[in-house]
Design a protein around this motif. Sequence first.
Motif, mmCIF file in Angstrom:
data_model
loop_
_atom_site.group_PDB
_atom_site.id
_atom_site.type_symbol
_atom_site.label_atom_id
_atom_site.label_comp_id
_atom_site.label_asym_id
_atom_site.label_seq_id
_atom_site.Cartn_x
_atom_site.Cartn_y
_atom_site.Cartn_z
ATOM 1 N N ALA A 11 0.818 -1.213 0.000
ATOM 2 C CA ALA A 11 0.000 0.000 0.000
ATOM 3 C C ALA A 11 0.852 1.264 0.000
ATOM 4 O O ALA A 11 0.438 2.307 -0.507
ATOM 5 N N SER A 12 2.078 1.153 0.547
ATOM 6 C CA SER A 12 2.939 2.337 0.645
ATOM 7 C C SER A 12 3.863 2.484 -0.558
ATOM 8 O O SER A 12 4.650 3.429 -0.634
ATOM 9 N N GLY A 13 3.785 1.543 -1.502
ATOM 10 C CA GLY A 13 4.602 1.635 -2.707
ATOM 11 C C GLY A 13 6.051 1.249 -2.500
ATOM 12 O O GLY A 13 6.943 1.795 -3.150
ATOM 13 N N SER A 14 6.291 0.318 -1.590
ATOM 14 C CA SER A 14 7.660 -0.118 -1.323
ATOM 15 C C SER A 14 7.647 -1.594 -0.967
ATOM 16 O O SER A 14 6.587 -2.205 -0.806
ATOM 17 N N SER A 15 8.834 -2.174 -0.833
ATOM 18 C CA SER A 15 8.912 -3.577 -0.438
ATOM 19 C C SER A 15 8.866 -3.679 1.084
ATOM 20 O O SER A 15 8.963 -2.686 1.801
ATOM 21 N N VAL A 16 8.771 -4.915 1.562
ATOM 22 C CA VAL A 16 8.691 -5.150 2.999
ATOM 23 C C VAL A 16 10.034 -4.865 3.689
ATOM 24 O O VAL A 16 10.099 -4.792 4.917
ATOM 25 N N LEU A 17 11.084 -4.636 2.910
ATOM 26 C CA LEU A 17 12.395 -4.391 3.507
ATOM 27 C C LEU A 17 12.567 -2.964 4.014
ATOM 28 O O LEU A 17 13.515 -2.674 4.741
ATOM 29 N N THR A 18 11.675 -2.061 3.609
ATOM 30 C CA THR A 18 11.778 -0.691 4.088
ATOM 31 C C THR A 18 11.092 -0.547 5.443
ATOM 32 O O THR A 18 10.253 -1.354 5.829
ATOM 33 N N GLY A 19 11.451 0.516 6.146
ATOM 34 C CA GLY A 19 10.787 0.766 7.430
ATOM 35 C C GLY A 19 11.334 -0.103 8.543
ATOM 36 O O GLY A 19 12.460 -0.586 8.501
ATOM 37 N N ARG A 20 10.492 -0.305 9.530
ATOM 38 C CA ARG A 20 10.972 -0.993 10.727
ATOM 39 C C ARG A 20 11.248 -2.476 10.455
ATOM 40 O O ARG A 20 10.689 -3.081 9.556
ATOM 41 N N LYS A 21 12.114 -3.021 11.285
ATOM 42 C CA LYS A 21 12.516 -4.411 11.139
ATOM 43 C C LYS A 21 11.322 -5.331 11.351
ATOM 44 O O LYS A 21 10.494 -5.099 12.231
ATOM 45 N N ASN A 22 11.214 -6.369 10.537
ATOM 46 C CA ASN A 22 10.114 -7.318 10.678
ATOM 47 C C ASN A 22 10.575 -8.689 10.199
ATOM 48 O O ASN A 22 11.554 -8.820 9.462
ATOM 49 N N LYS A 23 9.855 -9.714 10.629
ATOM 50 C CA LYS A 23 10.283 -11.093 10.357
ATOM 51 C C LYS A 23 10.208 -11.454 8.879
ATOM 52 O O LYS A 23 10.967 -12.301 8.400
ATOM 53 N N GLY A 24 9.301 -10.808 8.142
ATOM 54 C CA GLY A 24 9.227 -11.062 6.707
ATOM 55 C C GLY A 24 10.477 -10.582 5.985
ATOM 56 O O GLY A 24 11.038 -11.282 5.127
ATOM 57 N N ALA A 25 10.947 -9.389 6.339
ATOM 58 C CA ALA A 25 12.156 -8.840 5.727
ATOM 59 C C ALA A 25 13.367 -9.708 6.052
ATOM 60 O O ALA A 25 14.213 -9.964 5.190
ATOM 61 N N VAL A 26 13.455 -10.167 7.296
ATOM 62 C CA VAL A 26 14.568 -11.030 7.706
ATOM 63 C C VAL A 26 14.599 -12.298 6.850
ATOM 64 O O VAL A 26 15.658 -12.728 6.375
ATOM 65 N N ALA A 27 13.432 -12.902 6.635
ATOM 66 C CA ALA A 27 13.362 -14.143 5.858
ATOM 67 C C ALA A 27 13.759 -13.924 4.404
ATOM 68 O O ALA A 27 14.499 -14.727 3.818
ATOM 69 N N TYR A 28 13.284 -12.830 3.801
ATOM 70 C CA TYR A 28 13.623 -12.582 2.402
ATOM 71 C C TYR A 28 15.107 -12.254 2.232
ATOM 72 O O TYR A 28 15.728 -12.639 1.238
ATOM 73 N N ARG A 29 15.689 -11.548 3.201
ATOM 74 C CA ARG A 29 17.134 -11.290 3.133
ATOM 75 C C ARG A 29 17.908 -12.601 3.210
ATOM 76 O O ARG A 29 18.901 -12.794 2.507
#
Length: 267
Positions: free
Chosen positions: A226-244
Motif C-alpha cells: 500500500a505504501s509503494g515499497s517492499s517489505v524491507l523498508t521501514g521498521r525491522k520485521n520477520k518477513g524482511a529477515v526471511a527474504y534477506r
Amino acid sequence: MRTVTRVLAVANQKGGVAKTTTVASLGAALVESGKRVLLVDLDPQGCLTFSLGQDPDKLAVSVHEVLLGDVEPDAALVDTAEGMTLLPANIDLAGAEAMLLMRAGREYALKRALAKIADKFDVVIIDCPPSLGVLTLNGLTAADEVVVPLQCETLAHRGVGQFLRTINDVQQITNADLKLLGALPTLYDARTTHSRDVLFDVADRYGLPVLAPPIPRTVRFAEASASGSSVLTGRKNKGAVAYREFADALLKHWKSGKALATFTPEL
C-alpha cells in the motif's frame, strides 16, 4: 570479466501466494547486497508495478509494447525508490497476450527483449501472472531458474501438478536449460500443524524441494504494498529477515552451483 546475468522466474498459476511480494522483496534484498536488479512485471493487473510506487494507468509505455516489438526495452524501464529497475505492466498487457498468440515464436518475445538489456543487470526477476498462458510461458522461456511460491494453506497444492507439467513442457520445447529450484513456503505460521502438514504433503506428493527459510505471515506485506515499497523498508520485521536470508542463499547458490538449502518443518 563480467559475471553472467541470472534470470529468475517467480511463478505459480494460483493467485494470492505472495508472488509479487517475493519478487519485490527479493529484488530489494539483492540491491542491498550490491547487485543491479531488474524486475519484470508480466501480470496485466500490474500488481508489482503498483506495489513499487508506479501508477499502471499513467505509464507512457510498458512491457506490453516491448513484447510486441513496438518499443525498445530501454524506453519502458523505470527506476524504483529502493534501487531496482522495473519493466512495468498495466492492463494493456492482456491485449498483448491475445496478439502474441497469433505470432510465430511467441514464447520467445521476452527472451528477445531481455537479450538487449541483460548486460546492464546482475539479476533479472520475472513476476509471472497467475495463469499458464503465453505470458507465463514467456517468463519461463526467458528464465534460467524458477521458484514456486506456495502458501501454507488448504488447497495450496491445487494446480501444482499441472504447473510442474507446464515446466516440463517448457524444458522439452522452448528452454531446455530451465531449472526448477523448488517451492518457497509463504504465509507460513510455525505455530500451526496445518502449515507443516501442507509442506509435507507437497514435498511427498510431487517430490518438490521445499526451500528455506519459510516466509512467515506478517501484516507488513500488505502495509508495504500500500505504501509503494517492499517489505524491507521501514521498521525491522520477520518477513524482511526471511527474504534477506533467502536472497543470501540465492547468491551463494549462484556463486557455488550447489543446491539451495531445504526446509524441514519440525514435527
